[in-house]
Scaffold this motif. Structure first.
Motif, PDB file in Angstrom:
ATOM      1  N   LEU A 161     -30.221  17.605 -10.863  1.00  0.00           N
ATOM      2  CA  LEU A 161     -28.975  18.066 -10.396  1.00  0.00           C
ATOM      3  C   LEU A 161     -27.944  17.469 -11.473  1.00  0.00           C
ATOM      4  N   GLY A 162     -28.193  17.221 -12.603  1.00  0.00           N
ATOM      5  CA  GLY A 162     -27.154  17.105 -13.425  1.00  0.00           C
ATOM      6  C   GLY A 162     -27.867  17.029 -14.805  1.00  0.00           C
ATOM      7  N   TRP A 163     -26.906  16.474 -16.032  1.00  0.00           N
ATOM      8  CA  TRP A 163     -27.045  16.299 -17.263  1.00  0.00           C
ATOM      9  C   TRP A 163     -27.128  14.880 -17.640  1.00  0.00           C
ATOM     10  N   PRO A 164     -27.804  14.455 -18.684  1.00  0.00           N
ATOM     11  CA  PRO A 164     -27.165  13.018 -19.122  1.00  0.00           C
ATOM     12  C   PRO A 164     -25.941  12.752 -19.343  1.00  0.00           C
ATOM     13  N   ASP A 165     -25.137  11.645 -18.959  1.00  0.00           N
ATOM     14  CA  ASP A 165     -23.642  11.425 -19.400  1.00  0.00           C
ATOM     15  C   ASP A 165     -23.442  11.391 -20.614  1.00  0.00           C
ATOM     16  N   LYS A 166     -24.585  10.612 -21.464  1.00  0.00           N
ATOM     17  CA  LYS A 166     -24.407  10.683 -22.804  1.00  0.00           C
ATOM     18  C   LYS A 166     -24.434  11.959 -23.525  1.00  0.00           C
ATOM     19  N   PHE A 167     -25.099  12.656 -23.248  1.00  0.00           N
ATOM     20  CA  PHE A 167     -25.349  14.179 -23.678  1.00  0.00           C
ATOM     21  C   PHE A 167     -24.306  14.766 -23.566  1.00  0.00           C
ATOM     22  N   ARG A 180     -18.752  24.585  -1.359  1.00  0.00           N
ATOM     23  CA  ARG A 180     -17.785  25.652  -0.925  1.00  0.00           C
ATOM     24  C   ARG A 180     -17.835  25.892   0.467  1.00  0.00           C
ATOM     25  N   ARG A 181     -19.113  25.512   1.073  1.00  0.00           N
ATOM     26  CA  ARG A 181     -19.344  26.062   2.421  1.00  0.00           C
ATOM     27  C   ARG A 181     -19.298  24.404   3.169  1.00  0.00           C
ATOM     28  N   GLY A 182     -18.557  23.500   2.765  1.00  0.00           N
ATOM     29  CA  GLY A 182     -18.364  22.235   3.381  1.00  0.00           C
ATOM     30  C   GLY A 182     -19.626  21.245   3.425  1.00  0.00           C
ATOM     31  N   ARG A 183     -20.481  21.506   2.398  1.00  0.00           N
ATOM     32  CA  ARG A 183     -21.534  20.406   2.464  1.00  0.00           C
ATOM     33  C   ARG A 183     -21.781  20.092   1.171  1.00  0.00           C
ATOM     34  N   PRO A 184     -20.884  19.186   0.270  1.00  0.00           N
ATOM     35  CA  PRO A 184     -20.960  18.609  -0.882  1.00  0.00           C
ATOM     36  C   PRO A 184     -22.287  17.655  -1.204  1.00  0.00           C
ATOM     37  N   VAL A 185     -22.805  17.949  -2.283  1.00  0.00           N
ATOM     38  CA  VAL A 185     -23.765  16.984  -2.528  1.00  0.00           C
ATOM     39  C   VAL A 185     -23.678  15.775  -3.182  1.00  0.00           C
ATOM     40  N   ASP A 186     -24.277  14.488  -2.591  1.00  0.00           N
ATOM     41  CA  ASP A 186     -24.439  13.325  -3.430  1.00  0.00           C
ATOM     42  C   ASP A 186     -25.449  13.231  -4.027  1.00  0.00           C
ATOM     43  N   ARG A 187     -25.350  13.476  -5.460  1.00  0.00           N
ATOM     44  CA  ARG A 187     -26.476  13.398  -6.562  1.00  0.00           C
ATOM     45  C   ARG A 187     -27.218  12.179  -6.387  1.00  0.00           C
ATOM     46  N   ARG A 188     -26.655  11.266  -5.819  1.00  0.00           N
ATOM     47  CA  ARG A 188     -27.608  10.039  -5.680  1.00  0.00           C
ATOM     48  C   ARG A 188     -28.728   9.902  -4.413  1.00  0.00           C
ATOM     49  N   GLY A 214     -23.280   4.408 -10.449  1.00  0.00           N
ATOM     50  CA  GLY A 214     -22.290   5.377 -11.244  1.00  0.00           C
ATOM     51  C   GLY A 214     -22.808   6.632 -12.051  1.00  0.00           C
ATOM     52  N   THR A 215     -23.903   6.339 -12.697  1.00  0.00           N
ATOM     53  CA  THR A 215     -24.419   7.066 -13.606  1.00  0.00           C
ATOM     54  C   THR A 215     -25.361   8.133 -12.739  1.00  0.00           C
ATOM     55  N   ALA A 216     -26.237   7.581 -11.606  1.00  0.00           N
ATOM     56  CA  ALA A 216     -26.747   8.471 -10.772  1.00  0.00           C
ATOM     57  C   ALA A 216     -25.698   9.419  -9.977  1.00  0.00           C
ATOM     58  N   ALA A 217     -24.675   9.255  -9.866  1.00  0.00           N
ATOM     59  CA  ALA A 217     -23.933  10.059  -9.111  1.00  0.00           C
ATOM     60  C   ALA A 217     -23.211  11.268  -9.766  1.00  0.00           C
TER      61      ALA A 217
END
Length: 250
Positions: free
Chosen positions: A57-63, A131-139, A228-231
């Motif tokens: 669902l995302g990339w490494p913060d450090k990357f 955009r359709r009103g259902r934001p994803v919590d990446r955690r 925080g990182t997981a988010a």
């Protein structure tokens, strides 16, 4: 409860979506599609109580920081580290490293492997959900969670390697046999042949089972230090119980 599992690839041809209905100690695959486009995936996510996506669902913060520093011409190698050691945190997210520590398996690197293409597609899908009103919590606290079928299968004592691609259909069939033996409450219905013919379809079903585990709170979660990182990076939910708990906790 309705859970959805999505085995997400960069293109529709290798993407599968499974819908699993849970009720009265039973689970039934009510729909299974191989070759799923973006519209179908978004509608499936919107209609599910919980959706499990087999894709970062995302990339490494450090990357991300590294790429920004490189663009500015200011890359700095951490002191005392050389070679692979200093690149580890660029290639692997915190959740990838936790999965390795807990299961011995290492997820594909979203920043240094081809799965990055699928993650680009996933990012666009998540934006459309927002955009359709259902934001994803990446955690993993919302309606969409990141899953890793191989780790789930290993946790559940099932074959987790050697069943991918057309050359390994025999092994895929054995995995389906073992899964149905371990979960006699799971009714594949008319979709059993597709599971035996497509590892993408089978991974989608496993992802839907993992989504059920997440919905019941039967998965691991990031620690306070990892929150925080997981988010931003995403968090792979790993089942913490046996398959049977998925129905006994209904």
């Amino acid at each position: 409860m309705l859970t959805v599992g999505i085995d997400l690839a960069a293109e529709a041809a290798r993407t599968a979506v499974a819908w699993v209905d849970w009720s009265a100690g039973r689970a039934r695959i009510i729909r299974l599609v191989a070759g799923a486009d973006d519209d179908l995936i978004v509608e499936a996510m919107l209609g599910a109580d919980k959706a499990g996506v087999d894709c970062p669902l995302g990339w490494p913060d450090k990357f991300v920081d590294f790429v920004c520093a490189h663009r500015a011409g200011d890359v700095r190698v951490p002191e005392g580290l050389v070679g692979r050691a200093w690149r580890r945190d660029l290639a692997l997210r915190v959740t990838d490293q936790v999965v390795h520590e807990q299961t011995g398996l290492t997820p594909l690197s979203v920043s240094a492997d081809r799965i990055g293409h699928a993650t680009m597609r996933c990012a666009a899908l998540l934006a459309e959900l927002a955009r359709r009103g259902r934001p994803v919590d990446r955690r993993g606290r919302g309606a969409v969670v990141e899953v890793y079928p191989a780790a789930c299968l290993k946790r559940w004592g099932l074959p987790y390697r050697g069943y991918k691609r057309a050359a390994n259909l025999t092994e895929l069939g054995l995995l389906v046999d073992r899964l149905l033996e371990a979960a006699p409450w799971l009714d594949p219905g008319e979709y059993e042949p597709l599971c035996r013919a497509s590892d993408d379809a089978t991974d989608a079903v496993v992802s839907a089972l993992a989504a059920r585990a997440s919905a019941l709170g039967l998965v691991g979660a990031p620690t306070a230090e990892q929150e925080g990182t997981a988010a931003t990076e995403g968090w792979i939910v790993l089942p913490t119980t046996s398959l049977d708990r998925l129905v006994t906790d209904a």
